[in-house]
Design a protein around this motif. Structure first.
Motif, PDB file in Angstrom:
ATOM      1  N   LEU A   7       0.847  -1.189   0.000  1.00 23.97           N
ATOM      2  CA  LEU A   7       0.000   0.000   0.000  1.00 23.97           C
ATOM      3  C   LEU A   7       0.882   1.238   0.000  1.00 23.97           C
ATOM      4  O   LEU A   7       1.667   1.457   0.915  1.00 23.97           O
ATOM      5  CB  LEU A   7      -0.914   0.004   1.222  1.00 23.97           C
ATOM      6  CG  LEU A   7      -1.928   1.150   1.310  1.00 23.97           C
ATOM      7  CD1 LEU A   7      -2.895   1.109   0.130  1.00 23.97           C
ATOM      8  CD2 LEU A   7      -2.694   1.068   2.634  1.00 23.97           C
ATOM      9  N   ARG A   8       0.728   2.072  -1.025  1.00 22.41           N
ATOM     10  CA  ARG A   8       1.534   3.290  -1.142  1.00 22.41           C
ATOM     11  C   ARG A   8       0.839   4.507  -0.548  1.00 22.41           C
ATOM     12  O   ARG A   8       1.480   5.382   0.031  1.00 22.41           O
ATOM     13  CB  ARG A   8       1.857   3.548  -2.622  1.00 22.41           C
ATOM     14  CG  ARG A   8       2.640   2.419  -3.285  1.00 22.41           C
ATOM     15  CD  ARG A   8       4.083   2.445  -2.875  1.00 22.41           C
ATOM     16  NE  ARG A   8       4.753   3.637  -3.350  1.00 22.41           N
ATOM     17  CZ  ARG A   8       5.320   3.747  -4.562  1.00 22.41           C
ATOM     18  NH1 ARG A   8       5.305   2.715  -5.402  1.00 22.41           N
ATOM     19  NH2 ARG A   8       5.919   4.866  -4.933  1.00 22.41           N
ATOM     20  N   ALA A   9      -0.486   4.587  -0.725  1.00 21.59           N
ATOM     21  CA  ALA A   9      -1.230   5.752  -0.228  1.00 21.59           C
ATOM     22  C   ALA A   9      -2.723   5.443  -0.255  1.00 21.59           C
ATOM     23  O   ALA A   9      -3.177   4.582  -1.021  1.00 21.59           O
ATOM     24  CB  ALA A   9      -0.934   6.990  -1.070  1.00 21.59           C
ATOM     25  N   SER A  10      -3.470   6.153   0.583  1.00 15.22           N
ATOM     26  CA  SER A  10      -4.925   6.012   0.637  1.00 15.22           C
ATOM     27  C   SER A  10      -5.543   7.385   0.839  1.00 15.22           C
ATOM     28  O   SER A  10      -4.944   8.264   1.474  1.00 15.22           O
ATOM     29  CB  SER A  10      -5.362   5.091   1.783  1.00 15.22           C
ATOM     30  OG  SER A  10      -4.941   3.773   1.571  1.00 15.22           O
ATOM     31  N   VAL A  11      -6.753   7.548   0.319  1.00 16.95           N
ATOM     32  CA  VAL A  11      -7.475   8.793   0.535  1.00 16.95           C
ATOM     33  C   VAL A  11      -8.964   8.507   0.479  1.00 16.95           C
ATOM     34  O   VAL A  11      -9.431   7.705  -0.339  1.00 16.95           O
ATOM     35  CB  VAL A  11      -7.085   9.858  -0.520  1.00 16.95           C
ATOM     36  CG1 VAL A  11      -7.458   9.414  -1.934  1.00 16.95           C
ATOM     37  CG2 VAL A  11      -7.719  11.206  -0.198  1.00 16.95           C
ATOM     38  N   LYS A  12      -9.722   9.121   1.402  1.00 16.59           N
ATOM     39  CA  LYS A  12     -11.185   9.033   1.341  1.00 16.59           C
ATOM     40  C   LYS A  12     -11.648   9.971   0.231  1.00 16.59           C
ATOM     41  O   LYS A  12     -11.372  11.170   0.259  1.00 16.59           O
ATOM     42  CB  LYS A  12     -11.803   9.447   2.671  1.00 16.59           C
ATOM     43  CG  LYS A  12     -11.609   8.435   3.793  1.00 16.59           C
ATOM     44  CD  LYS A  12     -12.420   7.169   3.527  1.00 16.59           C
ATOM     45  CE  LYS A  12     -12.340   6.201   4.709  1.00 16.59           C
ATOM     46  NZ  LYS A  12     -13.060   6.697   5.886  1.00 16.59           N
ATOM     47  N   LEU A  13     -12.358   9.420  -0.738  1.00 15.39           N
ATOM     48  CA  LEU A  13     -12.722  10.210  -1.914  1.00 15.39           C
ATOM     49  C   LEU A  13     -14.096   9.789  -2.419  1.00 15.39           C
ATOM     50  O   LEU A  13     -14.217   8.862  -3.224  1.00 15.39           O
ATOM     51  CB  LEU A  13     -11.677  10.035  -3.017  1.00 15.39           C
ATOM     52  CG  LEU A  13     -11.830  10.926  -4.254  1.00 15.39           C
ATOM     53  CD1 LEU A  13     -11.635  12.397  -3.880  1.00 15.39           C
ATOM     54  CD2 LEU A  13     -10.845  10.513  -5.334  1.00 15.39           C
ATOM     55  N   SER A 346     -16.204   1.979   2.154  1.00 11.26           N
ATOM     56  CA  SER A 346     -15.583   3.046   2.931  1.00 11.26           C
ATOM     57  C   SER A 346     -15.334   4.313   2.117  1.00 11.26           C
ATOM     58  O   SER A 346     -14.973   5.353   2.678  1.00 11.26           O
ATOM     59  CB  SER A 346     -14.245   2.559   3.511  1.00 11.26           C
ATOM     60  OG  SER A 346     -13.324   2.270   2.464  1.00 11.26           O
ATOM     61  N   GLY A 347     -15.492   4.228   0.782  1.00 13.52           N
ATOM     62  CA  GLY A 347     -15.199   5.380  -0.072  1.00 13.52           C
ATOM     63  C   GLY A 347     -13.719   5.702  -0.133  1.00 13.52           C
ATOM     64  O   GLY A 347     -13.346   6.861  -0.280  1.00 13.52           O
ATOM     65  N   THR A 348     -12.881   4.654  -0.047  1.00 17.18           N
ATOM     66  CA  THR A 348     -11.436   4.852   0.005  1.00 17.18           C
ATOM     67  C   THR A 348     -10.773   4.472  -1.319  1.00 17.18           C
ATOM     68  O   THR A 348     -11.014   3.382  -1.855  1.00 17.18           O
ATOM     69  CB  THR A 348     -10.806   4.011   1.125  1.00 17.18           C
ATOM     70  OG1 THR A 348     -11.419   4.374   2.369  1.00 17.18           O
ATOM     71  CG2 THR A 348      -9.312   4.249   1.213  1.00 17.18           C
ATOM     72  N   LEU A 349      -9.945   5.368  -1.821  1.00 14.53           N
ATOM     73  CA  LEU A 349      -9.135   5.115  -3.003  1.00 14.53           C
ATOM     74  C   LEU A 349      -7.744   4.713  -2.529  1.00 14.53           C
ATOM     75  O   LEU A 349      -7.098   5.452  -1.785  1.00 14.53           O
ATOM     76  CB  LEU A 349      -9.059   6.370  -3.872  1.00 14.53           C
ATOM     77  CG  LEU A 349      -8.302   6.258  -5.205  1.00 14.53           C
ATOM     78  CD1 LEU A 349      -9.098   5.407  -6.200  1.00 14.53           C
ATOM     79  CD2 LEU A 349      -8.044   7.649  -5.781  1.00 14.53           C
TER      80      LEU A 349
END
Length: 357
Positions: A7-13, A346-349
């Protein structure tokens, strides 16, 4: 063989699914990646790197020219100074401050009237049929898929090249036998060629390539069998990837129309499972690697698989293993060694790679 994903990065989007299972991600020749997300009457433009770094404010916001039209496509100039929209009856360019720049009218995708509805007719016709657009890599031109009122030469639809400064038509190419439900366009990294993928519902798919030679749109059709979906364009060499309409195989093509490699899905582990099929969301993780999924093979989330393949031979290297178990998502490769997945619950990218940071 299982290949561990990191996992490099996550963001709620909210709405981020369109970046994975849709056409909201715009990749430019310089490697920049932008999220084009429509929220009501506005198009928000985000730099993907900045988004993952925590910048939630959009880099630019453009008003949608016809808010009542929920279909169509959009593209933003390389410098972010203007956006182009394809609505039901015109291609429209809008400046960053919201002021209209120009309009290129065409027939209505819904009812066929041209160029505009008469008094008393609805502002927006029912039906999802639409075209697409793409601002060229140098920002000078707009490629647009439009519909005409007449069907000269068995071509009611056309691919037109417009001057990005004022919307003047420079060239057009008839799209014979096309009855589009929708379309999207992808630029080739050589800056000259552009691909147009036309989905026609039960009538199949048409994939066109073209380049402007200064006078005409010189182009060709990938397959006349109406069974190939354009998936991705190689970030380095002149090649592109297609998926058979029913997911039976992936193919790597050269711009000279040759098929360079072909791959069927690997068999499932359980003999009672439905035969696997490739999904339409696949492409180049980097110059050497393709990622593809078999999410839709049997509708069982726990059997979701993402596969890494050799980008030149399409030989299967292995399945992707995620730290917390199977990821029930389509995939969107970014060409830089990473790919995206989206968690609807969760709406996570999420952004992944096959190597540790």
């Amino acid at each position: 063989m299982s290949i561990t994903a990191h996992l490099r990065a996550s963001v709620k989007l909210p709405g981020g699914a369109a970046l994975v299972d849709g056409f909201a991600l715009e990749r430019r020749g310089d490697g920049s990646l932008r999220a084009l997300l429509r929220h009501g009457s506005e198009l928000e433009v985000h730099d993907l790197e900045e988004l993952f770094a925590g910048e939630r404010a959009p880099a630019a916001v453009f008003p949608v020219p016809r808010p009542g039209w929920e279909h169509g496509g959009q593209s933003v100039s390389p410098d972010g100074s203007f956006a182009v929209f394809t609505d039901q009856r015109a291609v429209r360019a809008v400046a960053r401050d919201g002021s209209p720049l120009w309009e290129y009218p065409h027939a209505c995708w819904g009812c066929g009237s041209s160029p505009a509805h008469t008094d008393g007719e609805p502002e927006v016709c029912p039906g999802p049929e639409h075209g697409s657009c793409l601002v060229s890599e140098d920002g000078r031109f707009v490629w647009a898929h439009i519909v005409s009122a007449s069907a000269a030469q068995n071509s009611r639809e056309h691919w037109v090249l417009l001057d990005a400064g004022d919307g003047t038509e420079l060239a057009r190419r008839p799209l014979r036998d096309s009855t589009a439900l929708g379309s999207h366009q992808l630029p080739h990294p050589d800056g000259a060629h552009v691909a147009l993928d036309i989905g026609m519902g039960q009538d199949g798919v048409l994939v066109h390539w073209a380049r402007w030679d200064g006078a005409e749109l010189d182009g060709w059709v990938v397959s006349h069998h109406l069974d190939r979906i354009l998936a991705d364009v190689h970030p380095g060499h002149p090649g592109f990837l297609t998926v058979e309409d029913n997911g039976a195989d992936l193919r790597l093509h050269g711009l000279d129309r040759t098929v360079l490699a072909e791959r069927e899905p690997a068999e499932g582990e359980d003999e009672d499972e439905d035969p696997p099929c490739w999904d339409r969301c696949c492409g180049f993780v980097d110059a050497d690697t393709v990622i593809a999924s078999t999410v839709d093979s049997d509708g069982a989330p726990e059997r979701t698989r993402h596969w890494l393949l050799d980008a030149r031979t399409l030989e299967i290297r292995g399945t992707v293993g995620y730290p917390a178990g199977p990821v029930d998502s389509y995939v969107r490769p970014l060409g830089d060694g990473t790919w995206l997945t989206y968690d609807d619950a969760s709406g996570t990218l999420d952004r992944w790679s096959a190597t540790a940071v």
